[in-house]
Design a protein around this motif. Structure first.
Motif, PDB file in Angstrom:
ATOM      1  N   ALA A   5       0.723  -1.177  -0.071  1.00 53.81           N
ATOM      2  CA  ALA A   5       0.082   0.092  -0.069  1.00 53.81           C
ATOM      3  C   ALA A   5       0.868   1.148   0.145  1.00 53.81           C
ATOM      4  N   ARG A   6       2.046   1.229   0.857  1.00 53.19           N
ATOM      5  CA  ARG A   6       2.980   2.409   0.741  1.00 53.19           C
ATOM      6  C   ARG A   6       3.476   2.586  -0.634  1.00 53.19           C
ATOM      7  N   VAL A   7       4.007   1.499  -1.057  1.00 57.30           N
ATOM      8  CA  VAL A   7       4.732   1.608  -2.732  1.00 57.30           C
ATOM      9  C   VAL A   7       3.624   2.259  -3.601  1.00 57.30           C
ATOM     10  N   MET A   8       2.487   1.721  -3.594  1.00 66.52           N
ATOM     11  CA  MET A   8       1.292   2.163  -4.466  1.00 66.52           C
ATOM     12  C   MET A   8       1.125   3.656  -4.008  1.00 66.52           C
ATOM     13  N   LEU A  67       2.679   2.107 -10.103  1.00 68.98           N
ATOM     14  CA  LEU A  67       3.245   0.865 -10.896  1.00 68.98           C
ATOM     15  C   LEU A  67       4.250   1.595 -11.871  1.00 68.98           C
ATOM     16  N   GLU A  68       3.998   2.828 -12.159  1.00 73.62           N
ATOM     17  CA  GLU A  68       4.600   3.469 -13.134  1.00 73.62           C
ATOM     18  C   GLU A  68       6.375   3.442 -12.766  1.00 73.62           C
ATOM     19  N   ALA A  69       6.622   3.889 -11.610  1.00 74.93           N
ATOM     20  CA  ALA A  69       8.004   3.838 -11.260  1.00 74.93           C
ATOM     21  C   ALA A  69       8.718   2.421 -11.784  1.00 74.93           C
ATOM     22  N   PHE A  70       8.110   1.398 -11.748  1.00 74.54           N
ATOM     23  CA  PHE A  70       8.653   0.115 -12.038  1.00 74.54           C
ATOM     24  C   PHE A  70       8.691  -0.246 -13.638  1.00 74.54           C
ATOM     25  N   TYR A  71       7.660   0.024 -14.380  1.00 73.51           N
ATOM     26  CA  TYR A  71       7.984  -0.277 -15.722  1.00 73.51           C
ATOM     27  C   TYR A  71       8.404   0.838 -16.564  1.00 73.51           C
ATOM     28  N   GLN A  92      -8.205  -4.064  -1.122  1.00 71.32           N
ATOM     29  CA  GLN A  92      -9.271  -3.252  -2.012  1.00 71.32           C
ATOM     30  C   GLN A  92      -8.877  -2.017  -1.820  1.00 71.32           C
ATOM     31  N   THR A  93      -8.240  -1.404  -0.737  1.00 74.21           N
ATOM     32  CA  THR A  93      -7.840  -0.119  -0.701  1.00 74.21           C
ATOM     33  C   THR A  93      -6.738   0.306  -1.840  1.00 74.21           C
ATOM     34  N   ILE A  94      -5.676  -0.796  -1.793  1.00 69.02           N
ATOM     35  CA  ILE A  94      -4.567  -0.608  -2.618  1.00 69.02           C
ATOM     36  C   ILE A  94      -5.243  -0.565  -4.207  1.00 69.02           C
ATOM     37  N   GLU A 143      -8.117  -2.633 -10.081  1.00 69.03           N
ATOM     38  CA  GLU A 143      -8.599  -1.754 -10.742  1.00 69.03           C
ATOM     39  C   GLU A 143      -7.522  -1.065 -11.789  1.00 69.03           C
ATOM     40  N   ARG A 144      -6.265  -0.626 -11.214  1.00 66.69           N
ATOM     41  CA  ARG A 144      -5.307   0.068 -11.736  1.00 66.69           C
ATOM     42  C   ARG A 144      -4.730  -0.769 -13.072  1.00 66.69           C
ATOM     43  N   MET A 145      -5.081  -2.255 -13.023  1.00 71.20           N
ATOM     44  CA  MET A 145      -4.661  -3.003 -14.128  1.00 71.20           C
ATOM     45  C   MET A 145      -5.067  -2.563 -15.449  1.00 71.20           C
TER      46      MET A 145
END
Length: 356
Positions: A189-192, A197-201, A248-250, A254-256
């Motif tokens: 949750a903290r990472v998101m 996800l943008e920082a990773f790809y 669900q909060t993370i 839904e982001r996918m």
């Protein structure tokens, strides 16, 4: 009296828990370590060494910070102090490969005393050695380390992974997250919240094959974890319910299906295809990625020439007779592979025919 025993009691309990789980290194950890338990005679002396080493590092770090803050001495004076810290950390790292030493380090508040205050250093050799210390702790005593390491450390790992140009530093930070994030929705949750996800790809083009493999395997693990959590009917107690609420909060599922994520995954697939012939293990990751893209992103790719061209190339790759034997050796279910990829291409092209 009981309160004085609590730190020792906590470490003992976590020590037992750590022994019950598989001790594994990240897929491509750069240290192929073998751990052993030292004798009782060694234990007494080396435990003292850990405490004295912690004190030495604290003193050196304080001197280096004073030198930097006052600006009286030349910069290389602080660098020399930092270099001495690196040498001491290298000695500590060797000791941490033994479980009893790792617990001694944790019980002596080593994380709070030297990792948290110094992890933000700009001195690259020190930053690297701190990452190796953290990774060693996670490998040797994962449960205890997860319980004691501040969640704020993941912020530093993300900054290193996103902004450092040094590939070795990126790889170390990624290896730590590979152990820390799965089945840990609080850290996820903290990472998101901080990076998404943008920082990773966005870092794919800066990583080597090994780091890309680790990153994608981490992504697949966490995505599967979220899908399983959403499908689970088991909410037997308050803790289960709160954990479900956190997933669900993370909002990873839904982001996918968002354009940002689907475009990012498409860029990753393009990058993988450029070296898939050189690293056949990547074929497994490509297929896992395609399955996820088909589930979440097919509608966004429909009718787009670039997508059709890429997935047709992918279909040809998996259908090439020269690759079939090798793909079978990787334990890929080729029937499933062909059905998924062919259906993907068919759906992409059907939307083009529908327009006419």
């Amino acid at each position: 009296m009981f309160s004085l025993l609590l730190p020792y009691y906590f470490i003992v309990v976590c020590s037992v828990a750590d022994d019950l789980i598989e001790e594994r290194t990240p897929i491509f950890s750069q240290e192929n370590e073998h751990y052993s338990t030292p004798s009782a005679v060694q234990d007494v002396g080396e435990n003292k060494n850990i405490e004295s080493s912690l004190q030495k590092i604290e003193n050196l770090a304080a001197s280096a910070e004073k030198s930097r803050r006052e600006g009286i001495l030349p910069t290389d004076h602080a660098d020399k102090l930092h270099s001495r810290i690196v040498e001491t950390l290298e000695d500590i790292t060797e000791q941490l490969k033994h479980k009893t030493k790792a617990y001694k380090f944790l019980n002596s508040k080593g994380v709070d005393r030297i990792i948290t205050p110094i992890i933000g250093t700009t001195y690259e050799p020190l930053k690297k050695q701190l990452l190796i210390v953290i990774k060693t702790l996670f490998n040797v005593a994962p449960i205890t380390t997860k319980a004691l390491i501040p969640i704020s450390v993941v912020d530093k790992l993300l900054d290193i992974f996103e902004h450092d140009d040094n590939l070795a530093l990126k790889a170390h930070a990624l290896d730590i997250m590979y152990i820390w994030l799965p089945n840990n929705p609080t850290v996820q949750a903290r990472v998101m919240r901080r990076k998404g996800l943008e920082a990773f790809y966005n870092q794919i083009s800066k990583l080597d094959n090994t780091a890309i493999y680790t990153l994608l395997d981490l992504f697949h693990k966490i995505l599967k974890e979220h899908i399983d959590a959403r499908n689970s009917k088991s909410q037997r107690n308050k803790e289960d319910y709160e954990r479900m609420q956190l997933y669900q909060t993370i909002g990873l599922i839904e982001r996918m299906a968002t354009p940002q994520v689907c475009n990012g995954l498409f860029n990753i697939l393009e990058a993988l295809m450029t070296f898939s012939n050189d690293d056949k293990q990547v074929s497994i990751l490509i297929f896992e990625l395609v399955k996820n893209m088909k589930t979440f992103c097919l509608k966004l790719y429909k009718g787009k020439d670039k997508a059709i061209q890429l997935f047709e190339g992918l279909e040809n790759y998996f259908m090439d007779p020269q690759n079939v034997d090798l793909l079978h050796s990787l334990e890929l279910n080729m029937t499933e592979v062909i059905v998924v990829v062919k259906d993907f291409v068919k759906n992409l092209k059907d939307s083009v025919r529908d327009e006419f």
